[in-house]
Design an enzyme around this catalytic site. Structure first.
Site, PDB file in Angstrom:
ATOM      1  N   LYS A 114       1.425   4.318  -2.928  1.00  0.00           N
ATOM      2  CA  LYS A 114       1.396   5.762  -2.674  1.00  0.00           C
ATOM      3  C   LYS A 114       2.687   6.418  -3.173  1.00  0.00           C
ATOM      4  O   LYS A 114       2.673   7.516  -3.730  1.00  0.00           O
ATOM      5  CB  LYS A 114       1.203   6.029  -1.192  1.00  0.00           C
TER       6      LYS A 114
ATOM      7  N   ASP B  40       0.832  -1.188   0.000  1.00  0.00           N
ATOM      8  CA  ASP B  40       0.000   0.000   0.000  1.00  0.00           C
ATOM      9  C   ASP B  40       0.885   1.263   0.000  1.00  0.00           C
ATOM     10  O   ASP B  40       0.640   2.227  -0.723  1.00  0.00           O
ATOM     11  CB  ASP B  40      -0.896  -0.049   1.245  1.00  0.00           C
TER      12      ASP B  40
END
Ligand code: ADP
Ligand code: ASP
Ligand code: MG
Length: 827
Positions: free
Chosen positions: A689, A685
């Site tokens: 980003k 994750d």
């Protein structure tokens, strides 16, 4: 509204919609009887639909279709119902006897039509005019029966109104008409009931003033009677800033100049006939447009002066238009091309609605009625046969199915920026402009657009001039934790945004994984939970998009609050179709570069906005800050930060006293982790980003370029999340050893992502000095540090809560309002 002269005439014209049935006639009589002192001339149209019905008879007869016999019986019945409702029996019978005589005349004429194809114009004129004869005779009797108005006289306009038809339409023969009317009127007459629409030629043949001609009748009789005022009564509150059927937010225009009204009428505002103005202008007679169904309302005043405060009064459209474009280098500097073009069109009796020529003279184009498109093309091609053969003119292009949108207002003259606003509004609504014309009077800016986009274009320009709110059609995909809070936030702000900023946010669809709710005009947000369940249907993404991206609303935005990959894969197509996208979903921006590029291209080519501030750091201004830095010319050297609230929390809490695995278990039970904590611990994750930020920096990064240190031991990658949590304690000692080693050096452990201008991107656990900014954040905070040419020794830091439904939804909402400002709203 009344004149001071007690003998002055006021003309009151009632359109077909005002005399549709018996109640309507009664309403009209009430209005007439309530008029103040003075003489009143009532001009009536045929009852609603009757002129169409009569023309339909002619058409049937032309096709030798006997059904006209039934249709004329239906027309009789319709009138008989009104006559019986309004008149005493004897009167009604007398009226019907007159009707039957007319009906027999019509039948005789239509029988003559049979076989001849098509009927000549005079047959159509004779027959279509009966509607006005019937309505006025009926009203005349009815008014007499009510007994309030005295000295009544019925006037058949064929006996006093003479017109000569020419290429510019019907020309009134004023002197002859004035003399005939004078001769016709009884000396003490106080109330006239006059047939609208019909007239006679100088040789006495019945004719009409053209469709919708009763307005023209009213102003002609206004002039003939030297009236003090003319009232056109219809079924709307006045002249509106746009056709209310196309633009529901259209506003009543308080006052208009004759020129403005003429321009609006010519360019399609059906509420008034364009020729109406001339007789009134010549005698400076004010015209009121008023609502028969709401006579207490003021209506619109059309007069010699305009209200300069409002530069744009109204926006109208003409549909079914074609464009002829003549193009060729051979035209440059050659006089007479335009003359020949328009001469050819004139000879073929094709009227030109709009003309546009670039100053290079390389091309000239004009708009014509769609029905004459082929004829126009043929005639122009013939006229320039030689030039086409010799190549001085390359082509005569014909484009069909277009529309003209006209923005009208006297005050536009000399006011800069009006045209700019038109194009800004059209551009933001993704509407392509084919040709432009602005008259030297600067009273009208006309643009030719694709016909299918007319309603959207009208609404967008109407909103662009603050004549109606900025309307956004919104579809929410995946109302999960973030989506739900967003809908609540929208519900709480909707009224204020409408009131203060003229923004109309319409959530027209909510799509869940299994079900969806589509609504028209929109879902009631104050009770969206219940409303989205009522009448919900099985989820169908295609239908959802079709519904939300309705052609008539200027702007569509999809808010994707799902984390769904397949939805993210559709963004490029949606952007290309001009749909704006707002999302916290990282899947699209972190997909392979080729898809990322497609997204950018689609956005650029269509002009749609793609806003995703909440993909990194939730509501924190992480992406926007980066963009501002780059766009103002700063040079980004590196971005690093703690991008995961979960990992921030784990390492903020972990102090060696409790095993790491116990902290993970506890965090999961508090809801701080994903259902499977490995989704957080794997670092993927964070890597997503980082990719988003890296690409925003201009780096061509793929996921494989990011070095990710996963905190999920290799042996625990498979299996259920329960098994994972059960096995994790085996690795506590390893984590403990890293922690102690760091602590012995006076350092702390933090899970950090870092990307630098040279393309290096890493995600993993690092040791930081205990006074480092990253070592001192609260709980689940995110922190992002930008090192740039400007922020060099002392980097720019954005820090704060970087997860949670409230702040994420708030960030999505902020993106939505940002979009509103891009689209022209003033916040
Ligand atoms: P009438 O039967 O009274 O002659 P019309 O149907 O000819 O009425 O004209 C009134 C209609 O014109 C309205 O009902 C409205 O739908 C339409 N219309 C189109 N453009 C405008 C506009 N700009 N302002 C008001 N009405 C308009
Ligand atoms: N009855 C005619 C028509 O429908 C004239 C009018 O209503 O203005 O065109
Ligand atoms: Mg009309």
């Amino acid at each position: 509204m009344s004149s001071t002269d007690p003998n002055a005439w006021a003309v009151h014209k009632f359109g077909g919609s005002s005399v549709a049935d018996a109640d309507c006639f009664a309403r009209v009589a009430d209005i007439i009887e309530q008029q103040p002192r003075g003489r009143v001339a009532v001009v009536l149209s045929a009852c609603k639909g009757v002129t169409d019905g009569l023309l339909g008879l002619v058409q049937l007869a032309e096709q030798q279709d006997e059904r006209w016999v039934h249709q004329i019986a239906a027309l009789r019945e319709r009138h008989a119902v009104i006559a019986r409702a309004l008149l005493p029996a004897a009167d009604a019978t007398a009226w019907l006897t007159q009707f039957d005589a007319d009906r027999d005349d019509i039948a005789a004429i239509l029988k003559g039509v049979r076989g001849k194809q098509p009927a000549d114009g005079s047959v159509r004129d004779r027959i279509s005019g009966y509607g006005e004869i019937w309505s006025t005779r009926l009203f005349h009797r009815y008014l007499a029966h009510r007994g309030v108005r005295r000295n009544l006289q019925w006037v058949d306009a064929r006996q006093c109104l003479q017109v000569q038809w020419g290429s510019l339409g019907p020309a009134v023969q004023w002197d002859a008409s004035r003399a005939s009317l004078r001769a016709l009127l009884a000396p003490d007459v106080a109330t006239l009931v006059i047939t609208g629409y019909i007239a006679a030629t100088p040789s006495g043949v019945q004719t009409t003033l053209g469709r919708n001609g009763s307005d023209f009748s009213a102003s002609i009789f206004g002039a003939l009677l030297d009236a003090a005022e003319i009232h056109i009564w219809t079924d709307v509150d006045g002249v509106l800033s746009a056709d209310p059927r196309r633009v529901p937010d259209a506003q009543v225009i308080t006052s208009l100049s004759y020129n403005e009204a003429m321009e609006l009428a010519y360019f399609g505002a059906k509420v008034i006939h364009p020729q109406t103005m001339a007789p009134a202008v010549a005698q400076n007679i004010p015209i009121w447009i008023r609502n028969t169904f709401a006579p207490q309302k003021r209506g619109t005043l059309i007069g010699a002066v305009t209200n300069k405060e409002q530069p744009v009064k109204g926006i109208t459209s003409i549909e079914n238009v074609a464009l002829i474009n003549l193009e060729g280098a051979g035209m440059i500097g050659v006089p007479g091309t335009a003359h020949r073009l328009f001469g050819a069109l004139r000879e073929a009796e094709i009227s030109v609605i709009l003309i546009s020529q670039g100053s290079s003279e390389h091309s000239i184009c004009c708009a014509i009625p769609g029905a004459q498109a082929q004829a126009a093309h043929d005639v122009v091609q013939r006229a320039f046969e030689r030039e086409l053969a010799e190549g001085q003119i390359q082509d005569v292009q014909l484009t069909r199915d277009l529309a003209i949108l006209a923005v009208v207002g006297d005050g536009m003259a000399g006011m800069p920026g009006v045209a700019g606003k038109v194009f800004q509004a059209l551009g933001a609504a993704n509407i392509n402009v084919r040709a432009i014309a602005q008259g030297a009077s600067e009273r009208n800016i006309s643009v030719v657009i694709d016909g299918a986009q007319t309603t959207r274009a009208l609404r967008a320009t109407h909103a662009g001039f603050y004549l109606s709110p900025h309307t956004l059609s919104i579809g929410v995909i995946g109302p999960g934790t973030v989506g739900k809070v967003l809908l609540d936030q929208l519900a709480s702000q909707q009224a204020r945004l409408a009131r203060e900023f003229n923004i109309d946010l319409r959530v027209r669809g909510i799509l869940r994984s299994k079900q969806m709710k589509l609504a028209e005009p929109s879902i009631d947000l104050s009770r969206w939970r219940e409303a989205s369940a009522e009448g919900a249907e099985p989820a169908d993404l295609e239908r959802f998009i079709d519904h939300v991206h309705a052609g008539f609303l200027p702007h569509t935005v999809l808010i994707d609050c799902s984390a769904n990959e397949s939805v993210a894969r559709r963004y490029a197509d949606w952007l290309a179709a001009g749909i704006h996208i707002i999302t916290p979903n990282k899947k699209a921006n972190s997909a392979e570069l080729s898809y990322y590029d497609r997204l950018r291209d689609a956005r650029r080519s269509s002009g749609a906005s793609y806003l995703y501030e909440t993909t990194v750091g939730a509501g924190l201004p992480v992406v926007q800050t980066l963009r501002d830095l780059r766009e103002t010319g700063d040079e980004i050297r590196s971005i690093e930060g703690i991008f995961s609230g979960t990992l921030a929390y784990l390492f903020n809490i972990y102090d060696g006293s409790t095993p790491f695995s116990a902290i993970v278990r506890d965090a999961k039970s508090r809801g701080y982790t994903e259902p499977d904590p490995r989704d957080d611990l794997s670092g993927m994750d964070v890597a997503r980003k980082l990719i988003i930020l890296g690409r925003e920096m201009g780096l061509r990064l793929e996921m494989a370029d990011v070095q990710v240190e996963s905190l999920v031991p290799a042996s625990l990658v498979g299996g259920s999340s329960e098994e994972f949590l059960a096995q994790l304690p085996q690795y506590d000692a390893q984590m403990q050893a890293r922690f102690v080693a760091a602590r012995d050096r006076g350092n702390v452990l933090r899970y950090v992502g870092r990307v630098s201008a040279d393309g290096k991107a890493t995600v993993g656990l690092v040791e930081l000095e205990s006074h480092h900014a990253f070592a001192n954040i609260a709980l689940t905070d995110n922190i992002v540090r930008y090192q740039t040419a400007r922020y060099c020794n002392n980097p720019l830091i954005v820090q704060g809560p970087g997860a949670g439904p409230e702040v994420t939804a708030g960030g999505v909402f902020a993106d939505l309002l940002r979009l509103c400002t891009f689209l022209g709203a003033r916040l």
